[in-house]
Design a protein around this motif. Sequence first.
Motif, mmCIF file in Angstrom:
data_model
loop_
_atom_site.group_PDB
_atom_site.id
_atom_site.type_symbol
_atom_site.label_atom_id
_atom_site.label_comp_id
_atom_site.label_asym_id
_atom_site.label_seq_id
_atom_site.Cartn_x
_atom_site.Cartn_y
_atom_site.Cartn_z
ATOM 1 N N LYS A 135 24.681 21.182 30.594
ATOM 2 C CA LYS A 135 25.937 21.925 30.426
ATOM 3 C C LYS A 135 26.873 21.119 29.527
ATOM 4 O O LYS A 135 27.210 19.978 29.820
ATOM 5 C CB LYS A 135 26.596 22.163 31.783
ATOM 6 C CG LYS A 135 27.983 22.810 31.707
ATOM 7 C CD LYS A 135 27.897 24.232 31.177
ATOM 8 C CE LYS A 135 29.224 24.971 31.352
ATOM 9 N NZ LYS A 135 30.333 24.398 30.545
ATOM 10 N N ASP B 65 30.549 20.781 28.036
ATOM 11 C CA ASP B 65 31.879 21.250 28.446
ATOM 12 C C ASP B 65 32.719 21.697 27.244
ATOM 13 O O ASP B 65 32.245 21.727 26.098
ATOM 14 C CB ASP B 65 32.605 20.177 29.265
ATOM 15 C CG ASP B 65 32.921 18.917 28.461
ATOM 16 O OD1 ASP B 65 32.894 18.960 27.214
ATOM 17 O OD2 ASP B 65 33.204 17.880 29.089
ATOM 18 N N GLU B 66 33.987 22.012 27.512
ATOM 19 C CA GLU B 66 34.876 22.539 26.474
ATOM 20 C C GLU B 66 35.182 21.525 25.381
ATOM 21 O O GLU B 66 35.612 21.889 24.281
ATOM 22 C CB GLU B 66 36.199 23.006 27.109
ATOM 23 C CG GLU B 66 36.061 24.148 28.108
ATOM 24 C CD GLU B 66 35.744 23.656 29.520
ATOM 25 O OE1 GLU B 66 35.407 22.456 29.671
ATOM 26 O OE2 GLU B 66 35.822 24.459 30.456
ATOM 27 N N LYS C 296 31.122 17.594 25.361
ATOM 28 C CA LYS C 296 30.415 16.505 26.021
ATOM 29 C C LYS C 296 29.453 17.053 27.073
ATOM 30 O O LYS C 296 29.648 18.159 27.600
ATOM 31 C CB LYS C 296 31.417 15.556 26.682
ATOM 32 C CG LYS C 296 32.369 14.897 25.698
ATOM 33 C CD LYS C 296 33.358 13.990 26.423
ATOM 34 C CE LYS C 296 34.318 13.328 25.446
ATOM 35 N NZ LYS C 296 35.304 12.457 26.153
ATOM 36 N N ASP D 148 28.359 17.621 30.443
ATOM 37 C CA ASP D 148 29.080 17.626 31.716
ATOM 38 C C ASP D 148 28.145 17.438 32.908
ATOM 39 O O ASP D 148 28.428 16.689 33.828
ATOM 40 C CB ASP D 148 29.855 18.941 31.859
ATOM 41 C CG ASP D 148 30.551 19.055 33.194
ATOM 42 O OD1 ASP D 148 31.512 18.306 33.418
ATOM 43 O OD2 ASP D 148 30.119 19.886 34.031
ATOM 44 N N SER D 149 27.010 18.134 32.878
ATOM 45 C CA SER D 149 26.088 18.086 34.015
ATOM 46 C C SER D 149 24.692 18.471 33.568
ATOM 47 O O SER D 149 24.496 19.105 32.527
ATOM 48 C CB SER D 149 26.561 19.016 35.138
ATOM 49 O OG SER D 149 26.876 20.301 34.632
ATOM 50 N N ASP E 130 31.008 24.552 25.580
ATOM 51 C CA ASP E 130 31.097 25.299 26.829
ATOM 52 C C ASP E 130 29.876 26.203 27.013
ATOM 53 O O ASP E 130 29.987 27.403 27.250
ATOM 54 C CB ASP E 130 32.386 26.131 26.868
ATOM 55 C CG ASP E 130 32.718 26.607 28.282
ATOM 56 O OD1 ASP E 130 32.220 26.006 29.255
ATOM 57 O OD2 ASP E 130 33.476 27.595 28.407
ATOM 58 N N LYS F 211 25.268 26.030 27.962
ATOM 59 C CA LYS F 211 24.108 25.257 28.396
ATOM 60 C C LYS F 211 23.042 25.251 27.305
ATOM 61 O O LYS F 211 22.799 26.269 26.650
ATOM 62 C CB LYS F 211 23.517 25.843 29.687
ATOM 63 C CG LYS F 211 24.423 25.679 30.903
ATOM 64 C CD LYS F 211 23.791 26.313 32.133
ATOM 65 C CE LYS F 211 24.705 26.161 33.347
ATOM 66 N NZ LYS F 211 24.147 26.826 34.546
#
Length: 208
Positions: free
Chosen positions: A66, A68-69, A72, A74-75, A112, A114
């Motif tokens: 994932k 992020d906005e 980076k 994120d998960s 934002d 995947k």
Amino acid sequence: MEYLKRISMNKRLLLSAAFIFFISFMGVAQENKFEREINQILSQNLTYSATIRQTGIQGIVLISAKIDELGKIDSLFLIESPDDRLTDVVINAMRALQDKWKTKYLDGRPFDKKYLFHFSFQIGKKTHDIVWERKQVEKLLEKGDDEKALEKLNELIAGDQYSYLLFELRATANRQLGNIEASQEDYIRAKYLKRDLISTITITAIAQ
């Protein structure tokens, strides 16, 4: 103890008492500089230990990351894996990538969202044999032997559901056979895989 030797910018060779194994980057038709950097980081942190190889464990590990906005990682989410030990190997490499991640690696892809990272662990099958099989399919299609090409592609795709190159070839085979709906489905599958797949790495162990 494993011995590591750098072969080139996009390949490395590991030697052990019983095995040689290669890490190579497959499935990306035109690997750009950002993909090379990503693959270098991942390959430097991938292992295929003798303990795992001796159990005969192989297969595909597919990770969804994932973004992020801010662009980076994120998960991380596990989509597929044949064994927890291979999962641990891949997650370790992905965490190393996460630490060194740069937003430029997305190369214009949206934030934002995947994206997929595909790792194929193989025992006893040389990486160049996979390329050879794909080229044989291409020759069959060029000769008009579409039924045989389709049969081979079905076999290859059964072993790897995430190669957009195989789906592109099967779309061609189905189209030439008049299977228009199946061809369109394969084309769409290939399109989305190509869009979402950031890295495809093959780790191949070959007995000496």
